[in-house]
Design a protein around this motif. Structure first.
Motif: not given
Length: 283
Positions: A58-66, A127-133
């Protein structure tokens, strides 16, 4: 639930400011709006929308704010051939409900931990980007899920200008003032209260200490572009306080690297996720 128009403008401004964007890929799969794949689950009192692709670890991908699932389409399309990719619209964004008048990173973290529990995932990568990080780091701190590796792109520990370049919060404050003005006028053209909550995430949160970072036992890759919203020295600060950290400052790239330069970003992230690394100090 749809994102407010203004906050999409904020997100796009922050992502594309000072960048050289590449032509975007066109995918056959409607990531983020896939009726044959998408599901809802109630987590902590709100209906959260998520999609799954691929098989394996499993790999969670978490996006940024908005943003939403679609903003991660370059990562979904790349990693679904290597992992069981799980991607969701974070609370109050995309198709997921808000159901709170005080949105926090703690709440979003609990939602993601609830999704991991609901799906009965024994271990995960993130793997998170911006807020996701930020969410990825907070999940590593809380240890409610068994995390192997975390890629945190464009994450920060605090919202002040020791961590982020001043032009970013200055622009968000302008949009925040506009939202307050529209609320005072009684304008109902969009959900301005939602707007204020999302702006609050950028302007008032997070507040992660060095001692918190030292609790993370997972391997963590800190990534930023050298033209990022996040200051280069702040990325180094985060790296210096991780027990098992790696650092990548990508030359000539900005906060939008996962979307603007997905080939470079994905290959760096994949190398970290797939290769072993000896964290012992050798003299």
């Amino acid at each position: 639930m749809k994102n407010s128009i203004m906050h999409q403008i904020i997100f796009l401004f922050l992502v594309f400011q000072f960048s050289f964007t590449n032509a975007q890929n066109k995918f056959d799969t409607p990531y983020g709006n896939n009726d044959s794949i998408g599901k809802y689950v109630e987590l902590n009192g709100a209906k959260i929308y998520y999609e799954e692709y691929g098989k394996g670890e499993p790999l969670l991908l978490i996006h940024g704010c908005g943003a939403d699932i679609k903003s991660m389409e370059n990562q979904i399309d790349y990693f679904k051939h290597k992992y069981r990719v799980i991607v969701a619209d974070s609370r109050g964004q995309g198709k997921s409900e808000m159901k709170t008048d005080s949105l926090t990173y703690n709440q979003i973290t609990k939602d993601w931990e609830g999704l991991v529990n609901y799906l009965k995932l024994d271990s995960i990568n993130i793997l998170g980007w911006s807020d996701g990080g930020i969410i990825g780091l907070k999940m590593g701190i809380s240890k409610k899920a068994n995390i192997k590796k975390i890629v945190a792109m464009g994450a920060n520990l605090r919202p002040d200008t020791t961590a982020v370049n001043s032009w970013a919060p200055e622009n968000v404050r302008k949009y925040q003032a506009k939202a307050k003005e529209m609320i005072a006028k009684g304008d109902t053209s969009q959900d301005w209260n939602l707007e204020l909550q999302l702006d609050g995430l950028l302007l008032n949160q997070p507040n992660i200490s060095h001692s918190d970072l030292k609790k993370i036992t997972a391997s963590v890759l800190i990534m930023v572009g050298d033209r990022d919203i996040i200051k280069n020295e702040h990325a180094v600060e985060i790296f210096n306080n991780l027990p098992k950290g790696q650092l990548c400052i990508m030359p000539g790239l900005n906060h939008g690297a996962p979307r603007n330069n997905p080939i470079i970003f994905n290959e760096i992230a994949n190398r970290f996720l797939t290769e072993k690394f000896d964290y012992t100090i050798k003299k």
